[in-house]
Design a protein around this motif. Structure first.
Motif, PDB file in Angstrom:
ATOM      1  N   ALA A 137       0.785  -1.142  -0.063  1.00 13.09           N
ATOM      2  CA  ALA A 137       0.053   0.039  -0.013  1.00 13.09           C
ATOM      3  C   ALA A 137       0.882   1.452   0.207  1.00 13.09           C
ATOM      4  CB  ALA A 137      -1.128  -0.002   1.246  1.00 13.09           C
ATOM      5  N   VAL A 138       2.044   1.017   0.616  1.00  8.31           N
ATOM      6  CA  VAL A 138       2.884   2.324   0.535  1.00  8.31           C
ATOM      7  C   VAL A 138       3.307   2.656  -0.820  1.00  8.31           C
ATOM      8  CG1 VAL A 138       5.303   1.172   0.876  1.00  8.31           C
ATOM      9  CG2 VAL A 138       4.828   3.422   1.901  1.00  8.31           C
ATOM     10  N   GLY A 139       3.182   1.968  -1.999  1.00  7.47           N
ATOM     11  CA  GLY A 139       3.558   2.469  -3.165  1.00  7.47           C
ATOM     12  C   GLY A 139       2.452   2.826  -4.034  1.00  7.47           C
ATOM     13  N   ILE A 140       1.324   2.923  -3.491  1.00  6.11           N
ATOM     14  CA  ILE A 140       0.097   3.317  -4.340  1.00  6.11           C
ATOM     15  C   ILE A 140      -0.679   4.401  -3.366  1.00  6.11           C
ATOM     16  CG2 ILE A 140      -0.189   1.213  -5.493  1.00  6.11           C
ATOM     17  CD1 ILE A 140      -2.255   0.314  -3.577  1.00  6.11           C
ATOM     18  N   ALA A 141      -0.042   4.984  -2.293  1.00  9.69           N
ATOM     19  CA  ALA A 141      -0.935   5.736  -1.477  1.00  9.69           C
ATOM     20  C   ALA A 141      -1.091   7.119  -2.341  1.00  9.69           C
ATOM     21  CB  ALA A 141      -0.031   6.248  -0.268  1.00  9.69           C
ATOM     22  N   ALA A 142      -0.259   7.547  -2.930  1.00 12.36           N
ATOM     23  CA  ALA A 142      -0.451   8.892  -3.770  1.00 12.36           C
ATOM     24  C   ALA A 142      -1.474   8.555  -4.948  1.00 12.36           C
ATOM     25  CB  ALA A 142       0.861   9.547  -4.264  1.00 12.36           C
ATOM     26  N   ASP A 143      -1.397   7.422  -5.490  1.00 10.38           N
ATOM     27  CA  ASP A 143      -2.418   7.047  -6.545  1.00 10.38           C
ATOM     28  C   ASP A 143      -3.818   6.919  -6.088  1.00 10.38           C
ATOM     29  OD1 ASP A 143      -0.240   6.290  -8.916  1.00 10.38           O
ATOM     30  OD2 ASP A 143       0.391   5.341  -6.865  1.00 10.38           O
ATOM     31  N   LEU A 144      -3.743   6.488  -5.025  1.00  9.44           N
ATOM     32  CA  LEU A 144      -5.157   6.126  -4.298  1.00  9.44           C
ATOM     33  C   LEU A 144      -5.954   7.561  -3.889  1.00  9.44           C
ATOM     34  CD1 LEU A 144      -4.971   3.264  -1.792  1.00  9.44           C
ATOM     35  CD2 LEU A 144      -5.695   3.160  -4.248  1.00  9.44           C
ATOM     36  N   ALA A 145      -5.025   8.580  -3.379  1.00  5.99           N
ATOM     37  CA  ALA A 145      -5.403   9.882  -3.116  1.00  5.99           C
ATOM     38  C   ALA A 145      -5.962  10.507  -4.312  1.00  5.99           C
ATOM     39  CB  ALA A 145      -4.323  10.553  -2.374  1.00  5.99           C
ATOM     40  N   ALA A 146      -5.212  10.304  -5.539  1.00  7.38           N
ATOM     41  CA  ALA A 146      -5.680  11.069  -6.797  1.00  7.38           C
ATOM     42  C   ALA A 146      -6.553  10.444  -7.502  1.00  7.38           C
ATOM     43  CB  ALA A 146      -4.311  11.183  -7.482  1.00  7.38           C
ATOM     44  N   GLY A 147      -7.219   9.363  -7.162  1.00  3.00           N
ATOM     45  CA  GLY A 147      -8.341   8.649  -7.633  1.00  3.00           C
ATOM     46  C   GLY A 147      -7.938   7.741  -8.969  1.00  3.00           C
ATOM     47  N   THR A 148      -6.434   7.665  -9.272  1.00  4.71           N
ATOM     48  CA  THR A 148      -6.013   6.935 -10.594  1.00  4.71           C
ATOM     49  C   THR A 148      -5.998   5.470 -10.274  1.00  4.71           C
ATOM     50  OG1 THR A 148      -3.804   7.383  -9.808  1.00  4.71           O
ATOM     51  CG2 THR A 148      -4.741   8.919 -11.330  1.00  4.71           C
ATOM     52  N   LEU A 149      -5.904   5.048  -9.169  1.00  2.56           N
ATOM     53  CA  LEU A 149      -6.125   3.637  -8.956  1.00  2.56           C
ATOM     54  C   LEU A 149      -7.099   3.410  -7.790  1.00  2.56           C
ATOM     55  CD1 LEU A 149      -2.254   2.823  -8.856  1.00  2.56           C
ATOM     56  CD2 LEU A 149      -4.129   1.946 -10.685  1.00  2.56           C
ATOM     57  N   THR A 150      -7.693   2.059  -7.690  1.00  4.79           N
ATOM     58  CA  THR A 150      -8.268   1.813  -6.565  1.00  4.79           C
ATOM     59  C   THR A 150      -7.736   0.526  -5.884  1.00  4.79           C
ATOM     60  OG1 THR A 150      -9.744   0.346  -7.710  1.00  4.79           O
ATOM     61  CG2 THR A 150     -10.483   2.430  -7.263  1.00  4.79           C
ATOM     62  N   ALA A 151      -7.704  -0.136  -4.466  1.00  4.60           N
ATOM     63  CA  ALA A 151      -7.036  -1.044  -4.002  1.00  4.60           C
ATOM     64  C   ALA A 151      -7.622  -1.266  -2.773  1.00  4.60           C
ATOM     65  CB  ALA A 151      -5.502  -0.742  -3.817  1.00  4.60           C
ATOM     66  N   ALA A 152      -7.443  -2.699  -2.537  1.00  7.22           N
ATOM     67  CA  ALA A 152      -7.896  -3.302  -1.235  1.00  7.22           C
ATOM     68  C   ALA A 152      -6.850  -4.288  -0.895  1.00  7.22           C
ATOM     69  CB  ALA A 152      -9.226  -4.010  -1.400  1.00  7.22           C
ATOM     70  N   PRO A 153      -6.719  -4.455   0.631  1.00  3.65           N
ATOM     71  CA  PRO A 153      -6.008  -5.608   1.187  1.00  3.65           C
ATOM     72  C   PRO A 153      -6.460  -7.002   0.716  1.00  3.65           C
ATOM     73  CG  PRO A 153      -7.051  -4.124   2.887  1.00  3.65           C
ATOM     74  CD  PRO A 153      -7.594  -3.851   1.576  1.00  3.65           C
ATOM     75  N   LEU A 154      -5.297  -7.686   0.640  1.00  3.99           N
ATOM     76  CA  LEU A 154      -5.813  -9.255   0.336  1.00  3.99           C
ATOM     77  C   LEU A 154      -5.954 -10.050   1.442  1.00  3.99           C
ATOM     78  CD1 LEU A 154      -2.726  -9.795  -2.404  1.00  3.99           C
ATOM     79  CD2 LEU A 154      -5.361  -9.897  -2.820  1.00  3.99           C
ATOM     80  N   ALA A 155      -6.847 -11.064   1.062  1.00  7.93           N
ATOM     81  CA  ALA A 155      -7.377 -11.892   2.102  1.00  7.93           C
ATOM     82  C   ALA A 155      -7.055 -13.252   1.650  1.00  7.93           C
ATOM     83  CB  ALA A 155      -8.423 -11.358   2.772  1.00  7.93           C
ATOM     84  N   GLU A 156      -7.320 -14.287   2.358  1.00  8.73           N
ATOM     85  CA  GLU A 156      -7.430 -15.826   2.282  1.00  8.73           C
ATOM     86  C   GLU A 156      -6.769 -16.178   1.169  1.00  8.73           C
ATOM     87  OE1 GLU A 156     -11.595 -16.413   1.192  1.00  8.73           O
ATOM     88  OE2 GLU A 156     -12.426 -14.868   2.421  1.00  8.73           O
ATOM     89  N   PRO A 157      -5.302 -16.132   1.300  1.00  6.67           N
ATOM     90  CA  PRO A 157      -4.763 -15.626   2.521  1.00  6.67           C
ATOM     91  C   PRO A 157      -4.231 -14.178   2.654  1.00  6.67           C
ATOM     92  CG  PRO A 157      -3.076 -16.708   1.207  1.00  6.67           C
ATOM     93  CD  PRO A 157      -4.424 -16.742   0.284  1.00  6.67           C
ATOM     94  N   GLU A 158      -3.917 -13.531   3.659  1.00  7.03           N
ATOM     95  CA  GLU A 158      -3.370 -12.398   3.881  1.00  7.03           C
ATOM     96  C   GLU A 158      -1.993 -12.650   3.620  1.00  7.03           C
ATOM     97  OE1 GLU A 158      -3.512 -10.640   7.774  1.00  7.03           O
ATOM     98  OE2 GLU A 158      -5.738 -10.540   7.783  1.00  7.03           O
ATOM     99  N   VAL A 159      -1.233 -11.335   2.570  1.00  4.64           N
ATOM    100  CA  VAL A 159       0.139 -11.523   2.358  1.00  4.64           C
ATOM    101  C   VAL A 159       0.828 -10.314   2.888  1.00  4.64           C
ATOM    102  CG1 VAL A 159       1.563 -11.747   0.299  1.00  4.64           C
ATOM    103  CG2 VAL A 159      -0.772 -12.645  -0.003  1.00  4.64           C
ATOM    104  N   TRP A 160       1.920 -10.678   3.648  1.00  4.08           N
ATOM    105  CA  TRP A 160       2.733  -9.856   4.305  1.00  4.08           C
ATOM    106  C   TRP A 160       4.000  -9.758   3.708  1.00  4.08           C
ATOM    107  CZ3 TRP A 160       0.987  -6.434   8.214  1.00  4.08           C
ATOM    108  CH2 TRP A 160      -0.446  -6.678   8.793  1.00  4.08           C
ATOM    109  N   ARG A 161       4.880  -8.734   3.942  1.00  2.69           N
ATOM    110  CA  ARG A 161       6.110  -8.726   3.503  1.00  2.69           C
ATOM    111  C   ARG A 161       6.757  -8.045   5.008  1.00  2.69           C
ATOM    112  NH1 ARG A 161       8.065  -4.310  -1.164  1.00  2.69           N
ATOM    113  NH2 ARG A 161       7.575  -2.382  -0.010  1.00  2.69           N
ATOM    114  N   SER A 162       8.071  -8.522   5.242  1.00  3.19           N
ATOM    115  CA  SER A 162       8.789  -7.769   6.227  1.00  3.19           C
ATOM    116  C   SER A 162       9.924  -7.001   5.606  1.00  3.19           C
ATOM    117  CB  SER A 162       9.431  -8.934   7.004  1.00  3.19           C
ATOM    118  OG  SER A 162      10.263  -8.462   8.012  1.00  3.19           O
TER     119      SER A 162
END
Length: 310
Positions: A242-267
Motif C-alpha cells: 500500500a505504501v507504493g500506491i498511497a498517492a495514486d489512491l489519493a488522486a483516484g487514478t487507482l483503487t485497491a484493497a488488502p488481500l485476504a484468504e490468505p493475507e500476504v505480508w512482507r517484512s
C-alpha cells in the motif's frame, strides 16, 4: 595506475567521448587520450572500442571501470571523513531505498540528516530488493532497505516494519481499502506481475498456491511504475504494498484493497554489510532511516504497516 588515469577512464565510460571527458575534467583532449592509452598498455588489453557513435567500453573495460569507480568512491569517502572538526560526523553514505518506499522516505531522510549532520553527504538509490541486495554485496551501498530477508553470510539485517500487500486495480473497479479481497478473486483477473526473480513475484505465487489457484500473468515487468501504468491502462490487476500506491489512491487514478484468504505480508529489514565495521556516518544514517520508518507508521502515512513487536 594513478588517480588521473582512473578518473579519465570512468569519465570517458560515462560520457562516451574523449572530448566531453576532457571538458568535464578541465584538461586538454590529448591528455585524456594519453591516460587511456597508458592504462591499456599497462593492462595489456583494449579498454574501449572506438566507434562512430563514440567510445564504448570493452568487456575488460567495463570490469576495470566498475572497480575504478569503487576505488574513487572510497577515496572520496576518506577525504570527506578527514576533517579538523572532531565534533562533527562527516563522510559519504550511499543509501538504498525500495522503490515502493522512496517517495515516502527519501525527502524526510535527506532533510533530517542535513539538519542534524550537515557534514554527511548522502547518496540515495532506489530499486527492487534483489538489485539493492546485489549492490550491497558489491560494495556499492553502505546500507539499504530490503525485504523478506533474515540474513546472509555477507549482510546483517534488522527488521524495521511489516506491511500487508494489496490488490490494485483501475479506478473503475471500485476496490475499497476497508473491504478485503480474497486472493482467489484477484487471481481470477488478468494480472500485471513483477518479473520472476523479484521477491514480490515469489510472495504472489506462494499466496496463489495457498489459495489453491493460479495466476493469469498477461505481462511481467521489473518496474513498479510500469506495473501501475499498465493497470491504469486496463491491462489487468496487480499486487503491491500500500505504501507504493498511497498517492495514486489519493488522486483516484487507482483503487485497491488488502488481500485476504490468505493475507500476504512482507517484512522490510535494514541491511548493512558484515565485511567492515560501519562508520559513524553510516550508523547515524541507519538510525535516522529507522526513525523515519517509525514516524511514517505512527503518523499513519504507511498503510497496513506494523512495527516489530506490534
Amino acid at each position: 595506475m594513478d588517480l588521473k588515469q582512473l578518473k579519465a577512464l570512468v569519465t570517458v565510460a560515462d560520457v562516451g567521448s574523449v572530448t566531453k571527458a576532457a571538458e568535464l575534467l578541465h584538461v586538454v583532449q590529448p591528455a585524456v587520450t594519453r591516460q587511456i592509452r597508458a592504462l591499456e598498455h599497462e593492462v595489456g588489453v583494449p579498454l574501449f572500442d572506438r566507434t562512430r557513435q563514440g567510445m564504448r567500453p570493452t568487456e575488460a573495460g567495463l570490469k576495470l571501470v566498475e572497480r575504478a569507480r569503487r576505488a574513487l568512491t572510497e577515496l572520496e569517502r576518506a577525504r570527506a571523513e578527514l576533517t579538523p572538526d572532531r565534533g562533527a560526523i562527516t563522510g559519504i553514505v550511499t543509501v538504498g531505498l525500495l522503490d515502493s518506499t522512496a517517495e515516502l522516505l527519501a525527502e524526510p531522510l535527506v532533510s533530517a540528516v542535513r539538519r542534524a549532520h550537515p557534514g554527511i553527504e548522502l547518496r540515495v538509490l532506489s530499486a527492487y530488493s534483489g538489485h539493492l541486495q546485489q549492490w550491497l554485496d558489491d560494495g556499492d551501498l553502505d546500507l539499504s532497505l530490503l525485504y523478506n530477508l533474515t540474513g546472509t553470510p555477507s549482510l546483517n539485517v534488522t527488521p524495521v516494519v511489516r506491511e500487508r500487500l494489496w490488490a490494485v486495480a483501475g479506478p473503475g473497479e471500485g476496490l475499497r481499502p476497508d473491504v478485503a479481497v480474497p486472493f482467489a478473486e484477484a487471481a481470477a483477473r488478468p494480472m500485471v506481475m513483477p518479473a520472476p526473480g523479484h521477491g514480490l513475484h515469489t510472495l504472489i505465487t506462494t499466496a496463489a498456491r495457498e489459495a489453491g489457484t493460479t495466476i493469469d500473468a498477461v505481462v511481467q515487468t521489473n518496474s513498479m511504475a510500469l506495473q501501475k501504468q499498465l493497470v491504469r491502462g486496463g491491462h489487468g490487476w496487480t499486487v503491491l504494498p500500500a505504501v507504493g500506491i498511497a498517492a495514486d489512491l489519493a488522486a483516484g487514478t487507482l483503487t485497491a484493497a488488502p488481500l485476504a484468504e490468505p493475507e500476504v505480508w512482507r517484512s522490510i529489514v535494514l541491511g548493512v554489510p558484515r565485511a567492515a565495521p560501519a562508520t559513524p556516518a553510516v550508523r547515524v544514517v541507519a538510525a535516522e532511516l529507522t526513525a523515519q520508518v517509525h514516524t511514517a507508521v505512527h503518523k499513519e502515512q504507511w498503510p497496513s504497516a506494523r512495527l516489530p513487536g506490534d
